[in-house]
Design an enzyme around this catalytic site. Structure first.
Site, short mmCIF file in Angstrom:
data_model
loop_
_atom_site.label_atom_id
_atom_site.label_comp_id
_atom_site.label_asym_id
_atom_site.label_seq_id
_atom_site.Cartn_x
_atom_site.Cartn_y
_atom_site.Cartn_z
N GLU A 1 7.54 -44.12 -60.17
CA GLU A 1 8.10 -44.63 -59.10
C GLU A 1 7.93 -45.21 -57.66
O GLU A 1 7.85 -45.51 -56.97
CB GLU A 1 8.65 -42.85 -58.50
CG GLU A 1 8.46 -41.96 -59.06
CD GLU A 1 8.90 -40.54 -58.42
OE1 GLU A 1 9.71 -40.18 -57.49
OE2 GLU A 1 9.58 -39.79 -59.35
N1 CAA Z 1 17.65 -46.31 -48.93
C1 CAA Z 1 18.51 -47.06 -48.44
N2 CAA Z 1 19.06 -48.04 -49.08
C2 CAA Z 1 17.79 -48.51 -48.83
C3 CAA Z 1 16.65 -48.77 -49.40
C4 CAA Z 1 16.44 -47.12 -48.93
N3 CAA Z 1 15.15 -46.36 -49.26
N4 CAA Z 1 15.95 -49.61 -49.88
C5 CAA Z 1 16.86 -50.48 -49.45
N5 CAA Z 1 17.77 -49.83 -49.11
C6 CAA Z 1 18.95 -50.90 -49.60
C7 CAA Z 1 18.94 -51.81 -48.96
O1 CAA Z 1 19.13 -51.50 -47.14
C8 CAA Z 1 19.88 -53.13 -48.84
O2 CAA Z 1 21.34 -52.61 -48.55
P1 CAA Z 1 21.96 -53.60 -47.87
O3 CAA Z 1 22.27 -55.08 -48.46
O4 CAA Z 1 23.11 -53.33 -47.51
O5 CAA Z 1 20.96 -54.07 -46.28
C9 CAA Z 1 19.83 -52.86 -50.36
O6 CAA Z 1 19.79 -51.45 -50.69
C10 CAA Z 1 19.21 -53.79 -50.97
O7 CAA Z 1 18.00 -53.99 -50.49
P2 CAA Z 1 16.30 -54.56 -50.89
O8 CAA Z 1 17.32 -56.20 -50.18
O9 CAA Z 1 15.50 -54.63 -50.17
O10 CAA Z 1 16.56 -54.48 -52.69
P3 CAA Z 1 14.61 -55.45 -53.57
O11 CAA Z 1 16.04 -55.89 -54.76
O12 CAA Z 1 14.68 -56.45 -52.54
O13 CAA Z 1 14.05 -54.12 -54.24
C11 CAA Z 1 12.27 -52.45 -53.97
C12 CAA Z 1 13.86 -53.43 -52.97
C13 CAA Z 1 11.50 -51.61 -52.57
C14 CAA Z 1 11.30 -53.33 -53.85
C15 CAA Z 1 12.93 -51.85 -54.61
O14 CAA Z 1 13.63 -52.97 -55.70
C16 CAA Z 1 12.28 -51.07 -55.39
O15 CAA Z 1 11.81 -49.75 -54.65
N6 CAA Z 1 11.76 -50.99 -56.89
C17 CAA Z 1 11.14 -49.58 -57.15
C18 CAA Z 1 12.17 -49.20 -58.04
C19 CAA Z 1 11.42 -48.08 -58.68
O16 CAA Z 1 10.44 -47.71 -57.38
N7 CAA Z 1 11.18 -47.88 -60.58
C20 CAA Z 1 10.81 -46.19 -60.30
C21 CAA Z 1 11.45 -45.68 -61.33
S1 CAA Z 1 11.74 -44.12 -61.08
C22 CAA Z 1 10.93 -43.42 -62.24
O17 CAA Z 1 9.76 -44.28 -62.09
C23 CAA Z 1 10.17 -41.54 -62.07
C24 CAA Z 1 9.17 -41.42 -63.16
O18 CAA Z 1 9.09 -41.76 -64.32
C25 CAA Z 1 8.69 -39.91 -62.86
#
Ligand code: CAA
Length: 635
Positions: A363
Site C-alpha cells: 500500500e
Molecule cells: N487523491 C486523489 N487524487 C490524487 C491523490 C489522492 N490521494 N494523489 C494524487 N492524486 C491526483 C493528483 O491530484 C493528480 O491529478 P491532477 O493531474 O488532476 O492534478 C493525479 O492524481 C496524478 O498525481 P501525481 O502527479 O502526484 O501522481 P504520480 O504519478 O506522481 O504518483 C504517487 C504519485 C504518490 C507516487 C503514487 O503513484 C503512489 O501512491 N504510488 C504508490 C502506489 C501504491 O500505494 N501501491 C500500492 C498497491 S495496493 C497494495 O499494496 C494492496 C495490498 O497488497 C494490501
C-alpha cells in the site's frame, strides 16, 4: 486535547480480542506453516458483521466508525498479521471504492454481499512495471460495443483468488498518463479472468496473495467505476484510506509481539531475577510501549479525520509509515528479549518478526509515504517525463530482442519458419551436448514451465532437448513446486543463470526472475499458448501454440538422429533487431526540410516533449521558417 477511545470502541475491542484469542491465535502457527487461508474464520467474522464494520446499515454494514474498523484490524493482527490484512484489503480496498465512487446500481448490486461478508473484495492496481509508479499501469481496457475488453496482468494482489469482487485499474486512453486510467469492477468467474499461484511469502502467510490475469475479459460497460479517466484518482483516494488499515495491521503486530515479550521477560529468570527487571530489558520494554502508543495515536487520528470527512491523506501516510517502521523495531526487540527461544519456529515472536516486514512495503512503500507526506507539505515537485524508450526498456527485461512471433499458419508451418531462422542464425542441429550438462555451462537449454502440464509431458521437453542438442532446464515452479526436475536445473535469477546461445522456453510465461536469468542468452525462443505471455515480449522467436502440438513437431523438424558431440562453446552473436520506426512518425516541413521530433516537442512554442504531430495545435508553425502545420509532409 485529551484523546481517548470511547467505551463502545473498547467494548468492540474486547469482543474482537476474545474472538481472536479463541479462533485465531491457536491456529495461526499452522496457517503460517501451511500457507493456508482461514476461510471458516472469515465466515465467522462475516456472521458477526465485521466485514462491513464502517459501512451504513442500509448496505448491510455495521454502521460503525473508522476507528472501530482500525481497532478490528489491530486486534486481528495482534494474533495473526494475515487475518488483519484480509480484513483491511476487503474493507478499504475492495469495498470502499465502490462505496465512494459507485453509482446507485453498482452500490445496490455489490455493496450488500461485500458488507455482509458473503463476498470478499480485492483491489488490482500493482503490475510488474507499475509498483510505486502506479501511473505506469499497462493493463488495457478497450471499449467494444457494450463491453470493455481487458488484457494484462496484476501482481501481488491481496485476497487474490479468494475474493469474489475486484476493483481493477486499466488504461482506456493510452499515451496520456494517469488521466488515461479507468477503474472497473470485475467478478471472479468472468471468462478470461484467471489467477496465478498463491505466492509463497516470507510472512502474512495466512493471507492469500496472487496474480490476476486478464485475457480478453469482457467487462460490461456498467462496471466502469466512476468516469473514464478517473481511475488513478480513485486508486489514490482508496489508498489514502487503505493506509489506515495497514497502519492498524502494523500496530496490531507490534502490540502482539510486545505483549508476548513482556510476558516472557517476566517469567525468564537470569542472574536470579526476571529479565524484565534488568535495566537493559526494562528500558527496551519502555521504548517499545512508547513507540506503540505514538503509532496508535497517529492511526486513530487518521481514522477520526476520515470519519469526520476532513482531509486525511497526509495523516494516513504518516500513520502507515510510522506504525510500520516502529513495528519492525518492536518485533526485533521482542525477538531479542526472547533470545534463542524466539528464533524457533512455533514461537509467535518469530512469526510476528516475519509478518511485520510487509507493512513497510505494501500500500505504498514507506519511501512513497514520505513522498506523499512531503508533497502535502511542499506541493508537487517538478515532473520529468519518462522517455518512451525508458518505459520500453523496462518491458524488455532480456534486452533488445527480435520478437518474431509466429501466430499464423498451421503448427507445422510455424515450426518450419522457426527452424529455418535458427539455422540461418548459425545453429547446427547435427551436434549436441548431454542433456544433463550443468545449466551454467550449457550452450543450449530446453526449459519446461508450468504450461508443460502433467509430469508425463516432461518427456516432450526431454525429446526436444535431445533433438535440439540441448540440456534440460525448467522454470522455478517446475523444479520447486512440481518437482519434475532437480532444484539445480531451474533457470532464473534465483536459480541457475543461462549464459549460452540458444534457450527454448516451453510453456514458460516469463516471471521477471526467470527472464533475468536468461538475459545473456544469444537467442530466446518461446512456445506458449497464451499470446499475452510476458515471455513473448522478451524473446527472439515465439510460437503461439500448445506445447502438446508444437514440441513433437519441433522435435521432428530438428531431427531425432543421434547428435555428434559439440565442440567447445562458441558464443553466437546476439541478433540485434532493426531499429523500428518511431510510432509517432516523422513529419518534415515542405518549406525548409525541418523535421518535427515528437520526443523533443517544441519548447519555444510551449509544446511539451512527446506531443504527437497530430496533437499539435492547428496554428502551430515550423520553428525554422514559420511554414503552416498543414504544409508538413509525413516522411
Ligand atoms: N487523491 C486523489 N487524487 C490524487 C491523490 C489522492 N490521494 N494523489 C494524487 N492524486 C491526483 C493528483 O491530484 C493528480 O491529478 P491532477 O493531474 O488532476 O492534478 C493525479 O492524481 C496524478 O498525481 P501525481 O502527479 O502526484 O501522481 P504520480 O504519478 O506522481 O504518483 C504517487 C504519485 C504518490 C507516487 C503514487 O503513484 C503512489 O501512491 N504510488 C504508490 C502506489 C501504491 O500505494 N501501491 C500500492 C498497491 S495496493 C497494495 O499494496 C494492496 C495490498 O497488497 C494490501
Amino acid at each position: 486535547m485529551y484523546f481517548k477511545t470511547s467505551e463502545k470502541h473498547e467494548a468492540l475491542r474486547a469482543q474482537i480480542r476474545e474472538f481472536a484469542e479463541a479462533e485465531i491465535k491457536p491456529f495461526a502457527f499452522q496457517w503460517d506453516t501451511d500457507n493456508a487461508f482461514p476461510r471458516e474464520v472469515i465466515q465467522k467474522m462475516a456472521a458477526k458483521g465485521w466485514l462491513g464494520i464502517p459501512y451504513p446499515k442500509e448496505y448491510g454494514g455495521a454502521g460503525l466508525d473508522i476507528i472501530s474498523y482500525a481497532i478490528a484490524v489491530e486486534e486481528l493482527a495482534r494474533c495473526d498479521g494475515g487475518c488483519g490484512v484480509i480484513l483491511s484489503a476487503h474493507v478499504s480496498l475492495g469495498t470502499w471504492p465502490i462505496f465512494a465512487f459507485g453509482n446507485d446500481e453498482q452500490k445496490k448490486k455489490y455493496l450488500p454481499p461485500l458488507c455482509r461478508g458473503e463476498k470478499l473484495g480485492a483491489f488490482g492496481l500493482t503490475e510488474p512495471n507499475a509498483g510505486s509508479d502506479a501511473g505506469g499501469t499497462e493493463t488495457t481496457a478497450v471499449l467494444n460495443g457494450d463491453h470493455y475488453i481487458l488484457n494484462g496482468e496484476k501482481i501481488f494482489i491481496t485476497n487474490g483468488g479468494e475474493a469474489d469482487t475486484y476493483v481493477v485499474f486499466a488504461v482506456t486512453t493510452p499515451g496520456i498518463g494517469t488521466k488515461g486510467i479507468s477503474a472497473f469492477i470485475l467478478e471472479k468467474g468472468m471468462p478470461g479472468f484467471e489467477f496465478g499461484d498463491h505466492y509463497n511469502k516470507l510472512g502474512i502467510r495466512s493471507s492469500a496473495t496472487a496474480q490476476l490475469l486478464f485475457n480478453d475479459v469482457k467487462v460490461p460497460k456498467e462496471n466502469l467505476l466512476g468516469k473514464e479517466g478517473q481511475g488513478f484518482k480513485i486508486a489514490m483516494a482508496t489508498l489514502d484510506g487503505g493506509r489506515i488499515g495497514i497502519a492498524a495491521q502494523a500496530l496490531g503486530i507490534a502490540q502482539g509481539a510486545f505483549e508476548s515479550a513482556v510476558e516472557y521477560a517476566k517469567d525468564r529468570i537470569q542472574f536470579d531475577k526476571p529479565i524484565a527487571f534488568q535495566q537493559a530489558i526494562s528500558f527496551k520494554i519502555a521504548d517499545m510501549a512508547t513507540k506503540i502508543d505514538s503509532a496508535r495515536l497517529l492511526v486513530y487520528r487518521a481514522a477520526d479525520l476520515k470519519e469526520n470527512h476532513e482531509p486525511y491523506g497526509k495523516e494516513s501516510a504518516m500513520a502507515k509509515q510510522y506504525a510500520s517502521d516502529i513495528a519492525l523495531e518492536v518485533v526485533n526487540d521482542a525477538l531479542q528479549i526472547y533470545g534463542g527461544n524466539g528464533y524457533l519456529k512455533g514461537m509467535d515472536v518469530e512469526r510476528f518478526y516475519r509478518d511485520a516486514k510487509i507493512t513497510t512495503i505494501y500500500e505504498g512503500t514507506n519511501e512513497i509515504q514520505r513522498v506523499v507526506i512531503a508533497s502535502h507539505i511542499l506541493g508537487k515537485p517538478p515532473k520529468e517525463a519518462a522517455s518512451p524508450s525508458a518505459k520500453a526498456a523496462a518491458q524488455n527485461i532480456t534486452g533488445a530482442r527480435k520478437k518474431m512471433i509466429l501466430k499464423e499458419g498451421s503448427a507445422a508451418e510455424r515450426v518450419a519458419v522457426l527452424v529455418e531462422n535458427l539455422k540461418s542464425d548459425g545453429y547446427d542441429f547435427s551436434v549436441g551436448i548431454p542433456i544433463d550438462t550443468p545449466i551454467t555451462k550449457a550452450e543450449r537449454v530446453v526449459s519446461a514451465g508450468k504450461g508443460i502440464g502433467s509430469k508425463e509431458n516432461m518427456k516432450l521437453a526431454e525429446d526436444l532437448a535431445k533433438a535440439a542438442g540441448a540440456a534440460l532446464g525448467s522454470s522455478r515452479p517446475v523444479a520447486e513446486t512440481l518437482r519434475y526436475v532437480p532444484l539445480n536445473r531451474y533457470v532464473g535469477m534465483s536459480g541457475q543463470k543461462f549464459m549460452g546461445n540458444l534457450y527454448i522456453a516451453c510453456g514458460i510465461s516469463g516471471a521477471i526472475q526467470h527472464l533475468k536469468g536468461i538475459k545473456d542468452a544469444a537467442t530466446i525462443v518461446a512456445i506458449n499458448k497464451n499470446a499475452n505471455a510476458k515471455i513473448f515480449k522478451n524473446c527472439d522467436y515465439g510460437i503461439v501454440g500448445d506445447v502438446n502440438e508444437i514440441l513433437p513437431l519441433l522435435t521432428q523438424a530438428l531431427g531425432t538422429d543421434e547428435k555428434k558431440p559439440a565442440g567447445p562453446m562458441k558464443k553466437i552473436k546476439r541478433i540485434t533487431p532493426k531499429k523500428e520506426r518511431p510510432s509517432y512518425g516523422f513529419y518534415v516541413c515542405s518549406g525548409c526540410g525541418y523535421e518535427y521530433n515528437a520526443s523533443l516537442g517544441d519548447p519555444a512554442a510551449d509544446i511539451a516533449p512527446y506531443t504527437l504531430f497530430k496533437d499539435l495545435p492547428e496554428d502551430w508553425v515550423c520553428p525554422e521558417c514559420a511554414e503552416a502545420k498543414a504544409n508538413f509532409i509525413e516522411a
